[in-house]
Design an enzyme around this catalytic site. Sequence first.
Site, PDB file in Angstrom:
ATOM      1  N   SER A 100     -19.098 -22.818   9.527  1.00 27.75           N
ATOM      2  CA  SER A 100     -20.540 -23.042   9.581  1.00 27.75           C
ATOM      3  C   SER A 100     -21.262 -21.812  10.121  1.00 27.75           C
ATOM      4  O   SER A 100     -22.357 -21.493   9.682  1.00 27.75           O
ATOM      5  CB  SER A 100     -20.857 -24.281  10.429  1.00 27.75           C
ATOM      6  OG  SER A 100     -20.184 -24.214  11.658  1.00 27.75           O
ATOM      7  N   LYS A 141      -2.178 -11.110  -6.379  1.00 21.66           N
ATOM      8  CA  LYS A 141      -1.413 -10.400  -7.415  1.00 21.66           C
ATOM      9  C   LYS A 141      -0.171 -11.167  -7.880  1.00 21.66           C
ATOM     10  O   LYS A 141       0.331 -10.937  -8.976  1.00 21.66           O
ATOM     11  CB  LYS A 141      -0.981  -9.039  -6.867  1.00 21.66           C
ATOM     12  CG  LYS A 141      -2.147  -8.090  -6.582  1.00 21.66           C
ATOM     13  CD  LYS A 141      -2.636  -7.424  -7.850  1.00 21.66           C
ATOM     14  CE  LYS A 141      -3.624  -6.301  -7.530  1.00 21.66           C
ATOM     15  NZ  LYS A 141      -4.091  -5.643  -8.769  1.00 21.66           N
ATOM     16  N   SER A 188       1.342   1.450  -5.375  1.00 20.30           N
ATOM     17  CA  SER A 188       1.686   1.607  -3.963  1.00 20.30           C
ATOM     18  C   SER A 188       1.139   0.430  -3.171  1.00 20.30           C
ATOM     19  O   SER A 188       1.115   0.443  -1.960  1.00 20.30           O
ATOM     20  CB  SER A 188       1.110   2.916  -3.420  1.00 20.30           C
ATOM     21  OG  SER A 188      -0.288   2.905  -3.578  1.00 20.30           O
ATOM     22  N   ASN A 206      -0.419  -4.012  -3.533  1.00 20.52           N
ATOM     23  CA  ASN A 206      -0.072  -5.417  -3.583  1.00 20.52           C
ATOM     24  C   ASN A 206       0.633  -5.825  -4.873  1.00 20.52           C
ATOM     25  O   ASN A 206       1.438  -6.759  -4.868  1.00 20.52           O
ATOM     26  CB  ASN A 206      -1.332  -6.271  -3.408  1.00 20.52           C
ATOM     27  CG  ASN A 206      -1.835  -6.235  -1.973  1.00 20.52           C
ATOM     28  OD1 ASN A 206      -1.055  -6.034  -1.051  1.00 20.52           O
ATOM     29  ND2 ASN A 206      -3.133  -6.408  -1.794  1.00 20.52           N
ATOM     30  N   GLY A 216     -10.070  -4.665 -11.861  1.00 22.79           N
ATOM     31  CA  GLY A 216     -10.836  -5.680 -12.572  1.00 22.79           C
ATOM     32  C   GLY A 216     -10.015  -6.852 -13.086  1.00 22.79           C
ATOM     33  O   GLY A 216     -10.547  -7.683 -13.835  1.00 22.79           O
ATOM     34  N   GLU A 271     -17.997  -4.228  -4.923  1.00 23.40           N
ATOM     35  CA  GLU A 271     -17.307  -2.936  -5.008  1.00 23.40           C
ATOM     36  C   GLU A 271     -17.761  -2.041  -3.857  1.00 23.40           C
ATOM     37  O   GLU A 271     -18.933  -2.029  -3.502  1.00 23.40           O
ATOM     38  CB  GLU A 271     -17.677  -2.288  -6.358  1.00 23.40           C
ATOM     39  CG  GLU A 271     -16.610  -1.371  -6.899  1.00 23.40           C
ATOM     40  CD  GLU A 271     -16.947  -0.895  -8.311  1.00 23.40           C
ATOM     41  OE1 GLU A 271     -18.145  -0.811  -8.659  1.00 23.40           O
ATOM     42  OE2 GLU A 271     -15.992  -0.582  -9.047  1.00 23.40           O
ATOM     43  N   ASP A 303     -16.966   2.806  -9.527  1.00 23.47           N
ATOM     44  CA  ASP A 303     -16.965   3.152 -10.951  1.00 23.47           C
ATOM     45  C   ASP A 303     -17.371   1.971 -11.834  1.00 23.47           C
ATOM     46  O   ASP A 303     -17.989   2.164 -12.880  1.00 23.47           O
ATOM     47  CB  ASP A 303     -15.579   3.647 -11.379  1.00 23.47           C
ATOM     48  CG  ASP A 303     -14.520   2.582 -11.197  1.00 23.47           C
ATOM     49  OD1 ASP A 303     -14.234   2.225 -10.032  1.00 23.47           O
ATOM     50  OD2 ASP A 303     -13.981   2.086 -12.200  1.00 23.47           O
TER      51      ASP A 303
END
Lengths: 328, 328
Positions: B36, B62, B87, B89, B191, B212, B218
């Site tokens: 809350s 992932k 390198s 997850n 993405g 982002e 990008d």
Amino acid sequence: MNARQPEQLPLTRSSVLAAHDVIKSRAHRTPIFTSSSLSAGITAGNNLYFKAENLQKGGAFKFRGASFNLSRLSHEELQRGVCTHSSGNHAGALALAAKERGIKCFVVMPSNSSQVKIDAVRSYGAEIMFCEPNAPARAATLAMVQARTGATFIPPYDAINTILGQGTAFLELSEQVPEKLAAVITPVGGGGLLAGTALAAEGTGVRVFGAEPAGADDCARGLEEGKRREDVDANTIADGLRTPVGVLNFPIIQEKVERVIVVSDEEVIEAMRLLWERLKLVVEPSSATAFAAVRNPAFRELGIKGPIGIILSGGNVDMSKPLPWVVL
Amino acid sequence: MNARQPEQLPLTRSSVLAAHDVIKSRAHRTPIFTSSSLSAGITAGNNLYFKAENLQKGGAFKFRGASFNLSRLSHEELQRGVCTHSSGNHAGALALAAKERGIKCFVVMPSNSSQVKIDAVRSYGAEIMFCEPNAPARAATLAMVQARTGATFIPPYDAINTILGQGTAFLELSEQVPEKLAAVITPVGGGGLLAGTALAAEGTGVRVFGAEPAGADDCARGLEEGKRREDVDANTIADGLRTPVGVLNFPIIQEKVERVIVVSDEEVIEAMRLLWERLKLVVEPSSATAFAAVRNPAFRELGIKGPIGIILSGGNVDMSKPLPWVVL
């Protein structure tokens, strides 16, 4: 000490079951966490089940005892409000429980309390009275607050209703775990959680253990000497455990707890890091004490077979400070 | 790139639902957290629901995409194993998913990877090949691994099955939340999570947003310019988001995501601290990016009414480093 103590001694598992019926609609039924990597290497076959009371309202199991205490007050007592002395999780829990019921809460805090703890108690709407950081000043300030307001004192651990409320965490734990627990372990400071757990486990066949840091091991020493120690060193990172075990709590622990395992601060810090890394949970050092005890040779030598429940007591960490394992 | 892509374009919500049917027995149905105090002050009436993918197997969402990819491989392909370069997850998730299926996993990692990440991938039983920390060396090493082993490359984000797997988190989120979501927001690096979420939300009326960091924006720039950018700065604390958005991912985002909100690293760090303090969860900076975006004026100005879902993408933090908000 004018908290009502309507329960009769001796306390039993039934008293904890009754307390759970009262508070279960108010407290979170906190989830259970498991980790195969943390379970591996403890002892053969010991699945570990972590009861995440750090996710309890107010960030600690203390909300259970606070809630149960409030449920026992009369309408007139609720009108006058409640008070306590604490610089830790009990103050936050009581303030939050009082806020949810719309009653007043007064908290006596030592003037050297950390800003983060002051802010937490204040954010729950409690009125704070500061005192000099010593026991006589604390008692005098609390007495003054009670005289002025008529508020009921809700003790942090040394009270029947507090003990019964804290014991409810174990009831949920044993319901939530898909197999029969062989043992349960909790940290011990004032002994509310450990005594409550021991009561709740009575007759279930679950062996009950406590975990205490070496820098505040008055409970373990008292058990060895057969007599409660009134003093405690407070030389430990586990800030929630820097209190002597309570007068009501000690005999319950003496009778019903198999053993209190003592661990070093180094073990606590290592256990805390593992819990953060593997469970992805923010737990405070006091909570890590119980996991540290399970990893300690003194516990392993008991050769317990079967699943072990560990109550992660709280997650209120001062995030403005460096992590204890980070060498600066 | 020899990952099988049996799904037909265009992808739909049905494709994500089918992926969820396949992986739901392998991935954790991670819990939802609410607070809350965190919900208060966002915008009137915006309850926030946090999907705790930091509690997913391997500590990040992932695992979903990795699991779905493995489910599409033939018996012969599974026999030869899988490989990837990462390198982060994705490497851990793929290694763990492969371990659970009893197949081999080869991971190409830059030689300057942190020890904690190397240890994590190794602890899941994967074989690590080190390469110079640049894109050509990485591609050459991966090609060599594939030639030697016949392992199937499982891309971290720029692949249909990866996108579909990641989208399953949103399906659970919308089932678990007790009210109808008005919007959902996820971080965007390559993405996979954002494109998968946008597919999963299609036709549901839930508005989809990305978040982002300014140091790797990008995707937001590409959307403004109407064209995917192939380069990315990697000047952000959000280490999981230092990749350019994928070729397959960008057009899905372009078509189905309402907006990508850009936040500063200062906002990310502040949001991360709040999540640790209030939810008692260890989340990595990438996850905090989504919460930071919800707190950002650009999001508030949208005036969204109703509940907002936030996907906390992962919790793999290098605990040997100081907390980013602790001034040393």
